[in-house]
Design a protein around this motif. Structure first.
Motif, mmCIF file in Angstrom:
data_model
loop_
_atom_site.group_PDB
_atom_site.id
_atom_site.type_symbol
_atom_site.label_atom_id
_atom_site.label_comp_id
_atom_site.label_asym_id
_atom_site.label_seq_id
_atom_site.Cartn_x
_atom_site.Cartn_y
_atom_site.Cartn_z
ATOM 1 N N PRO A 7 -13.388 6.843 29.197
ATOM 2 C CA PRO A 7 -14.813 6.502 29.084
ATOM 3 C C PRO A 7 -15.581 7.427 28.149
ATOM 4 N N GLU A 8 -15.105 8.677 27.990
ATOM 5 C CA GLU A 8 -15.781 9.615 27.095
ATOM 6 C C GLU A 8 -15.784 9.125 25.657
ATOM 7 N N ASP A 9 -14.754 8.331 25.316
ATOM 8 C CA ASP A 9 -14.653 7.841 23.939
ATOM 9 C C ASP A 9 -15.758 6.849 23.602
ATOM 10 N N PHE A 10 -16.392 6.285 24.617
ATOM 11 C CA PHE A 10 -17.393 5.240 24.386
ATOM 12 C C PHE A 10 -18.808 5.684 24.760
ATOM 13 N N ILE A 11 -18.983 6.965 25.085
ATOM 14 C CA ILE A 11 -20.302 7.417 25.506
ATOM 15 C C ILE A 11 -21.291 7.279 24.339
ATOM 16 N N PRO A 12 -22.437 6.666 24.580
ATOM 17 C CA PRO A 12 -23.410 6.444 23.490
ATOM 18 C C PRO A 12 -23.992 7.763 22.978
ATOM 19 N N GLU A 13 -24.405 7.735 21.727
ATOM 20 C CA GLU A 13 -25.104 8.869 21.147
ATOM 21 C C GLU A 13 -26.588 8.790 21.526
ATOM 22 N N TRP A 53 -26.961 3.309 39.598
ATOM 23 C CA TRP A 53 -27.428 3.856 38.331
ATOM 24 C C TRP A 53 -28.260 2.833 37.572
ATOM 25 N N MET A 54 -27.781 1.591 37.517
ATOM 26 C CA MET A 54 -28.522 0.580 36.785
ATOM 27 C C MET A 54 -29.903 0.360 37.410
ATOM 28 N N PHE A 55 -29.970 0.366 38.730
ATOM 29 C CA PHE A 55 -31.257 0.209 39.415
ATOM 30 C C PHE A 55 -32.181 1.381 39.068
ATOM 31 N N ALA A 56 -31.647 2.608 39.097
ATOM 32 C CA ALA A 56 -32.453 3.792 38.801
ATOM 33 C C ALA A 56 -32.913 3.796 37.348
ATOM 34 N N ALA A 57 -32.017 3.372 36.435
ATOM 35 C CA ALA A 57 -32.368 3.348 35.019
ATOM 36 C C ALA A 57 -33.490 2.355 34.746
ATOM 37 N N ARG A 72 -27.328 -3.263 28.530
ATOM 38 C CA ARG A 72 -26.570 -3.059 29.767
ATOM 39 C C ARG A 72 -25.260 -2.341 29.471
ATOM 40 N N ILE A 73 -24.579 -2.766 28.408
ATOM 41 C CA ILE A 73 -23.309 -2.144 28.050
ATOM 42 C C ILE A 73 -23.504 -0.665 27.727
ATOM 43 N N ALA A 74 -24.562 -0.344 26.984
ATOM 44 C CA ALA A 74 -24.826 1.052 26.614
ATOM 45 C C ALA A 74 -25.099 1.910 27.848
ATOM 46 N N LEU A 78 -22.810 4.901 29.272
ATOM 47 C CA LEU A 78 -23.394 6.225 29.502
ATOM 48 C C LEU A 78 -22.988 6.753 30.865
ATOM 49 N N TYR A 79 -23.101 5.916 31.885
ATOM 50 C CA TYR A 79 -22.725 6.312 33.252
ATOM 51 C C TYR A 79 -21.253 6.720 33.316
#
Length: 200
Positions: A7-13, A53-57, A72-74, A78-79
């Motif tokens: 998952p680290e490979d896809f973490i957004p900037e 997380w999605m609810f909190a975001a 949503r994907i981003a 991130l999570y």
């Protein structure tokens, strides 16, 4: 032989989360604050699922739903990316902050916003009281609260301010790892433990 991506490979900037906020018409919160909120939730020790997380975001973004699937994907990336970073024994976790191409003042403000988000997430997700936290945790929370109000010292030159900002960023990063390791002993059962730096 294929190598499986983590998952680290896809973490957004930083700019990608900033773009999400723009696309969703959420201009009252910054990308740094969103990342800080997530980290505060994750380090508080309570079970924090992707759904929560999605609810909190959405609540922090002050929107009832997302307009774009890419948003949503981003947020999901991130999570998952941050959780993977925090569980990595090599301490790959990093703060989601703007690059050096932004002004020093903007980067200082972003760090303050990150800490504000962290404190909100930690306070809302955990059932902590002063008696349930260690002395190191209480001191770190007080420090993060002070950093959340940090301002540029106009009496120092840019190099001194740059060095000061780097020191604060590293302190916040290591304090976050300290919180996570102490609240997730099973996931972080190795011999190494992030040492909390001293804030001057």
């Amino acid at each position: 032989m294929s190598v499986e991506n983590s998952p680290e490979d896809f973490i957004p900037e930083y700019y990608e989360i900033a773009d999400v906020l723009v696309a969703e018409d959420s201009m009252s919160v910054s990308a740094a604050e969103v990342h800080g909120l997530l980290c505060g939730y994750l380090t508080a020790g309570a079970d924090f699922t992707q759904e929560r997380w999605m609810f909190a975001a959405l609540e922090m973004m002050d929107v009832s739903s997302l307009k774009h699937e890419s948003s949503r994907i981003a947020l999901v990336d991130l999570y998952e990316g941050v959780l993977s970073q925090m569980n990595n024994p090599d301490f790959t976790f990093r703060l989601l902050l703007p690059d050096d191409d932004l002004s020093l003042n903007e980067r200082v403000t972003a760090l303050g916003s990150w800490c504000q988000g962290f404190l909100v997430g930690f306070g809302l997700n955990g059932a902590h009281t002063d008696s349930s936290l260690t002395d190191d945790q209480l001191e770190a929370l007080r420090d993060l609260e002070q950093i959340s109000w940090v301002e540029l010292d106009q009496d120092e030159d840019d190099e001194e301010n740059e060095n000061g900002l780097m020191e604060l960023q590293e302190y916040v990063r290591m304090a976050t790892l300290m919180f996570f390791s102490e609240s997730h002993p099973v996931e972080n059962s190795g011999d190494t433990d992030p040492e909390q730096p001293v804030l001057h």
